[in-house]
Structures are given as C-alpha cells and as structure tokens.
Design an enzyme around this catalytic site. Structure first.
Site, short mmCIF file in Angstrom:
data_model
loop_
_atom_site.label_atom_id
_atom_site.label_comp_id
_atom_site.label_asym_id
_atom_site.label_seq_id
_atom_site.Cartn_x
_atom_site.Cartn_y
_atom_site.Cartn_z
N GLN A 78 35.32 36.18 25.00
CA GLN A 78 35.28 37.64 25.06
C GLN A 78 36.69 38.20 24.88
OE1 GLN A 78 32.24 39.45 26.42
NE2 GLN A 78 33.24 41.22 25.56
N PHE A 79 37.13 38.35 23.63
CA PHE A 79 38.49 38.84 23.38
C PHE A 79 38.69 40.26 23.90
CE2 PHE A 79 36.43 40.59 19.66
CZ PHE A 79 37.13 41.76 19.38
N THR A 80 37.61 41.03 24.06
CA THR A 80 37.75 42.41 24.50
C THR A 80 38.21 42.54 25.94
OG1 THR A 80 35.39 42.58 25.05
CG2 THR A 80 36.05 43.25 22.82
#
Length: 148
Positions: A78-80
């Site tokens: 989950q890069f966000t």
C-alpha cells in the site's frame, strides 16, 4: 516502513473479480515502504506485529497475540500510506519507495512472515485490488518504523 494493521475475523483480496487470497481470524496488514527501508525494518515489524497483544483472552482482555491464537495474516502492499497531503488537494507520494525497491522489500516481508509458521496470504503487488474485510472491534493500529 509503515504498517496499518486491522484485526479481522476474515479478509480477502480480489483482482479483476478473481479471488487472489483470503484469511480467517487474524490481521490484514497494509504495508508501505519508503526509500530508506531495509531488512532491519522488516524484522522489527514482523516481530512487533506477530506478538502484538490485541486478541481477547478468556476474559475478553486484549492479552493474546497473533502467535498465541495461531491467527492468519493477509499482507497487501500500500504505497498510499506514504501520501503527503500537506499542500493542495492532490496527495504526492514522493516518500514512497520506487516500485522496484518496494516490491523487493514487500516480498521479503511476506517471506519473513511465512517463517513464523502462520498462514499468510498476500495481495498482488502493483495491481488494482479490492479488499473485503470484517474489522473486529474495530481494532486498527498504525506502526511506523521511523517512530521507533
């Protein structure tokens, strides 16, 4: 490295309406990687998450860990989690690691978790995923290795 942990009774991830992975009672772990992360952060987080005492004992006190209950873990990249929303209305993701590094460390994180002997499921790195879960409690905890 950041991990958003949700205690779940079940969770599943699908890609293009195809089931990729599912778990029962345990944790959904959303994992974000930044540029400076190494295996040191992986080892720290896996140890912390596996032994975090947030599952109820016989008296419904949060005294049991994932290891104690032999829980399951669904790990999704989950890069966000590294979104910067300080300016404007569109977040930037400058603090998120480049995909090559993030994928390498994500795979090592999954492998390290498999070494605990628990049942591990995973998302598909870089894919548009749909996650269904039942958050138990609700219990949601954010861990950030920069704070330790």
């Amino acid at each position: 490295m950041r991990a958003l942990i949700q205690r779940v009774t079940n969770a599943k991830v699908t890609v293009k309406e195809q089931l990729i992975s599912q778990i029962g009672k345990g944790f959904l772990v959303l994992l974000g990687v930044t540029h400076s992360d190494t295996e040191t952060e992986i080892n720290y987080l896996v140890e912390k998450i596996a032994n975090l005492r947030v599952f109820g004992d016989d008296n419904d006190k949060m005294n049991l860990s994932l290891m104690d209950i032999k829980g399951e873990v669904l790990i999704v990249s989950q890069f966000t989690l590294y979104a910067n929303c300080k300016r404007g209305r569109r977040p930037d993701f400058i603090s998120a690691a480049k995909p090559e590094l993030a994928q390498e460390l994500y795979k090592k994180f999954v492998q390290r978790f498999k070494e605990t002997g628990l049942k591990i499921g995973e998302g598909e790195f870089g894919a548009m995923m749909d996650i269904d879960l039942v958050n138990s409690g609700p219990v949601t905890i954010m861990l950030d290795t920069a704070e330790f």
